[in-house]
Design a protein around this motif. Structure first.
Motif, PDB file in Angstrom:
ATOM      1  N   SER A 124       0.796  -1.230   0.000  1.00 27.84           N
ATOM      2  CA  SER A 124       0.000   0.000   0.000  1.00 27.84           C
ATOM      3  C   SER A 124       0.828   1.279   0.000  1.00 27.84           C
ATOM      4  CB  SER A 124      -0.927   0.026   1.228  1.00 27.84           C
ATOM      5  OG  SER A 124      -0.185   0.183   2.424  1.00 27.84           O
ATOM      6  N   TYR A 125       2.144   1.170  -0.026  1.00 24.96           N
ATOM      7  CA  TYR A 125       2.986   2.359   0.115  1.00 24.96           C
ATOM      8  C   TYR A 125       2.677   3.414  -0.942  1.00 24.96           C
ATOM      9  CZ  TYR A 125       7.225   5.235   0.559  1.00 24.96           C
ATOM     10  OH  TYR A 125       8.110   6.282   0.705  1.00 24.96           O
ATOM     11  N   ALA A 126       2.581   3.019  -2.198  1.00 22.58           N
ATOM     12  CA  ALA A 126       2.321   3.995  -3.264  1.00 22.58           C
ATOM     13  C   ALA A 126       0.975   4.684  -3.044  1.00 22.58           C
ATOM     14  CB  ALA A 126       2.363   3.313  -4.629  1.00 22.58           C
ATOM     15  N   GLN A 127      -0.054   3.910  -2.698  1.00 20.12           N
ATOM     16  CA  GLN A 127      -1.370   4.505  -2.438  1.00 20.12           C
ATOM     17  C   GLN A 127      -1.331   5.400  -1.208  1.00 20.12           C
ATOM     18  OE1 GLN A 127      -4.553   1.679  -1.912  1.00 20.12           O
ATOM     19  NE2 GLN A 127      -6.039   3.254  -1.336  1.00 20.12           N
ATOM     20  N   ALA A 128      -0.653   4.938  -0.163  1.00 20.71           N
ATOM     21  CA  ALA A 128      -0.606   5.706   1.081  1.00 20.71           C
ATOM     22  C   ALA A 128       0.099   7.044   0.886  1.00 20.71           C
ATOM     23  CB  ALA A 128       0.097   4.894   2.168  1.00 20.71           C
ATOM     24  N   THR A 129       1.184   7.059   0.124  1.00 17.18           N
ATOM     25  CA  THR A 129       1.889   8.319  -0.097  1.00 17.18           C
ATOM     26  C   THR A 129       1.065   9.262  -0.976  1.00 17.18           C
ATOM     27  OG1 THR A 129       3.140   7.258  -1.896  1.00 17.18           O
ATOM     28  CG2 THR A 129       4.192   7.382   0.269  1.00 17.18           C
ATOM     29  N   ALA A 130       0.358   8.710  -1.954  1.00 19.45           N
ATOM     30  CA  ALA A 130      -0.527   9.551  -2.774  1.00 19.45           C
ATOM     31  C   ALA A 130      -1.635  10.149  -1.915  1.00 19.45           C
ATOM     32  CB  ALA A 130      -1.110   8.736  -3.922  1.00 19.45           C
ATOM     33  N   GLU A 131      -2.197   9.346  -1.017  1.00 27.64           N
ATOM     34  CA  GLU A 131      -3.228   9.850  -0.111  1.00 27.64           C
ATOM     35  C   GLU A 131      -2.672  10.926   0.809  1.00 27.64           C
ATOM     36  OE1 GLU A 131      -6.073   5.857   0.341  1.00 27.64           O
ATOM     37  OE2 GLU A 131      -4.926   6.606   2.050  1.00 27.64           O
ATOM     38  N   LEU A 132      -1.445  10.734   1.265  1.00 24.08           N
ATOM     39  CA  LEU A 132      -0.832  11.714   2.158  1.00 24.08           C
ATOM     40  C   LEU A 132      -0.654  13.059   1.450  1.00 24.08           C
ATOM     41  CD1 LEU A 132       0.351  11.873   5.054  1.00 24.08           C
ATOM     42  CD2 LEU A 132       2.586  11.502   4.008  1.00 24.08           C
ATOM     43  N   GLU A 133      -0.178  13.029   0.210  1.00 24.96           N
ATOM     44  CA  GLU A 133      -0.046  14.269  -0.570  1.00 24.96           C
ATOM     45  C   GLU A 133      -1.397  14.957  -0.728  1.00 24.96           C
ATOM     46  OE1 GLU A 133       2.508  14.785  -4.074  1.00 24.96           O
ATOM     47  OE2 GLU A 133       3.070  12.681  -3.779  1.00 24.96           O
ATOM     48  N   ALA A 134      -2.428  14.169  -1.058  1.00 23.63           N
ATOM     49  CA  ALA A 134      -3.763  14.742  -1.244  1.00 23.63           C
ATOM     50  C   ALA A 134      -4.292  15.319   0.068  1.00 23.63           C
ATOM     51  CB  ALA A 134      -4.714  13.686  -1.788  1.00 23.63           C
ATOM     52  N   HIS A 135      -4.018  14.650   1.182  1.00 27.69           N
ATOM     53  CA  HIS A 135      -4.446  15.127   2.496  1.00 27.69           C
ATOM     54  C   HIS A 135      -3.785  16.466   2.815  1.00 27.69           C
ATOM     55  CE1 HIS A 135      -5.519  14.806   6.783  1.00 27.69           C
ATOM     56  NE2 HIS A 135      -4.264  15.113   7.062  1.00 27.69           N
ATOM     57  N   ILE A 136      -2.499  16.583   2.526  1.00 27.83           N
ATOM     58  CA  ILE A 136      -1.783  17.838   2.760  1.00 27.83           C
ATOM     59  C   ILE A 136      -2.331  18.928   1.848  1.00 27.83           C
ATOM     60  CG2 ILE A 136       0.470  18.969   2.515  1.00 27.83           C
ATOM     61  CD1 ILE A 136       1.723  16.294   3.449  1.00 27.83           C
ATOM     62  N   ALA A 137      -2.600  18.577   0.594  1.00 28.90           N
ATOM     63  CA  ALA A 137      -3.141  19.556  -0.356  1.00 28.90           C
ATOM     64  C   ALA A 137      -4.503  20.069   0.092  1.00 28.90           C
ATOM     65  CB  ALA A 137      -3.226  18.934  -1.746  1.00 28.90           C
ATOM     66  N   ALA A 138      -5.319  19.179   0.637  1.00 21.54           N
ATOM     67  CA  ALA A 138      -6.646  19.581   1.101  1.00 21.54           C
ATOM     68  C   ALA A 138      -6.568  20.546   2.275  1.00 21.54           C
ATOM     69  CB  ALA A 138      -7.455  18.343   1.502  1.00 21.54           C
ATOM     70  N   ARG A 139      -5.421  20.562   2.942  1.00 20.26           N
ATOM     71  CA  ARG A 139      -5.208  21.471   4.072  1.00 20.26           C
ATOM     72  C   ARG A 139      -4.483  22.744   3.628  1.00 20.26           C
ATOM     73  NH1 ARG A 139      -5.995  18.973   8.960  1.00 20.26           N
ATOM     74  NH2 ARG A 139      -4.273  20.021  10.029  1.00 20.26           N
ATOM     75  N   GLY A 140      -4.343  22.918   2.291  1.00 19.67           N
ATOM     76  CA  GLY A 140      -3.895  24.192   1.753  1.00 19.67           C
ATOM     77  C   GLY A 140      -2.449  24.304   1.359  1.00 19.67           C
ATOM     78  N   LYS A 141      -1.677  23.219   1.471  1.00 21.84           N
ATOM     79  CA  LYS A 141      -0.264  23.273   1.122  1.00 21.84           C
ATOM     80  C   LYS A 141       0.076  22.179   0.102  1.00 21.84           C
ATOM     81  CE  LYS A 141       1.193  26.571   3.900  1.00 21.84           C
ATOM     82  NZ  LYS A 141       1.813  27.818   3.409  1.00 21.84           N
ATOM     83  N   ALA A 142       1.163  22.418  -0.627  1.00 24.92           N
ATOM     84  CA  ALA A 142       1.694  21.408  -1.534  1.00 24.92           C
ATOM     85  C   ALA A 142       3.036  20.929  -0.984  1.00 24.92           C
ATOM     86  CB  ALA A 142       1.873  21.986  -2.933  1.00 24.92           C
ATOM     87  N   LEU A 143       3.262  19.628  -1.083  1.00 26.11           N
ATOM     88  CA  LEU A 143       4.488  19.020  -0.569  1.00 26.11           C
ATOM     89  C   LEU A 143       5.491  18.842  -1.702  1.00 26.11           C
ATOM     90  CD1 LEU A 143       5.928  17.629   1.853  1.00 26.11           C
ATOM     91  CD2 LEU A 143       4.897  15.480   1.064  1.00 26.11           C
ATOM     92  N   LEU A 144       6.736  19.227  -1.446  1.00 22.21           N
ATOM     93  CA  LEU A 144       7.813  19.076  -2.413  1.00 22.21           C
ATOM     94  C   LEU A 144       9.049  18.522  -1.710  1.00 22.21           C
ATOM     95  CD1 LEU A 144       7.574  22.531  -4.223  1.00 22.21           C
ATOM     96  CD2 LEU A 144       6.816  20.331  -5.155  1.00 22.21           C
TER      97      LEU A 144
END
Length: 225
Positions: A124-144
């Motif tokens: 699930s690592y690939a899905q989990a990291t994609a979800e984590l990025e989306a979760h951060i984006a929903a809180r107003g920031k982008a992860l780089l």
């Protein structure tokens, strides 16, 4: 009007337009430092001038807490750091991210079902990291990822979406064929660091490579203009 040097523009965007940091980046470009304390990386004193200027800028941003740094042997602490900073909300993480990263946030990787946890992490690592990025984006920031060197420390930035769009997958310097700059989150490298730090807990002893679907770092990103 002349275009601002990309390293200065990078310092401006990633510092939140901090005048002192921008001025320091300008000094580094004008006279690239040679001392390792300023550059922030071992044996970097004779690296190319522009690369030294970029690394010194990254080191300053990290020192001023504009970035999040995590060393490979402590890589599992990253998620708790983000939770403590309010970057992520453990209670509302999507399912795959919560199942994988929740135990790391709590500091309690399960012993009773360790084999099942390791299998779930791999699957699930690939899905989990994609979800984590989306979760951060929903809180107003982008992860780089700020990809300075291929060493044992990873650097992450949380920026406004418009800034992320401007800098994602852009190089700012190069040394011996390694293009340093800003990238989409380097989940492949983080997995390698987690495997080093948590072999036997997160990763089975005999497991090598990367989980299926994990994005891989591509060297030839274009230089920022």
């Amino acid at each position: 009007m002349p275009t601002e040097d990309p390293i200065i523009a990078f310092a401006r965007d990633f510092s939140g337009d901090d005048a002192a940091i921008v001025a320091a980046a300008e000094r580094y470009l004008a006279a690239p430092p040679t001392d390792e304390e300023t550059i922030g990386f071992y044996s970097a004193g004779d690296w190319p001038p522009r690369h030294r200027a970029f690394l010194a800028t990254v080191t300053l941003l990290d020192g001023k807490e504009k970035l999040t740094a995590v060393e490979d042997k402590y890589s599992y602490e990253l998620f708790a750091l983000w939770a403590e900073a309010g970057v992520i909300d453990p209670a509302t993480l999507p399912p795959a991210a919560k199942a994988l990263f929740g135990p790391l946030i709590d500091g309690a990787v399960p012993d009773a079902d360790a084999a099942a946890y390791r299998a779930r992490a791999w699957d699930s690592y690939a899905q989990a990291t994609a979800e984590l990025e989306a979760h951060i984006a929903a809180r107003g920031k982008a992860l780089l990822s700020v990809d300075a060197t291929d060493g044992d420390t990873m650097l992450f930035a949380l920026v406004a979406p418009a800034i992320a769009d401007r800098w994602r997958n852009r190089a700012l310097s190069e040394h011996q064929g390694y293009r340093a700059g800003v990238r989409a989150p380097m989940w492949d490298r983080l997995w390698a660091h987690l495997a080093y730090a948590m072999r036997g807990a997160l990763v089975a002893e005999d497991r090598e490579g990367y989980p299926p679907g994990t994005p891989r770092r591509v060297e030839e990103i274009p230089f920022a203009a």
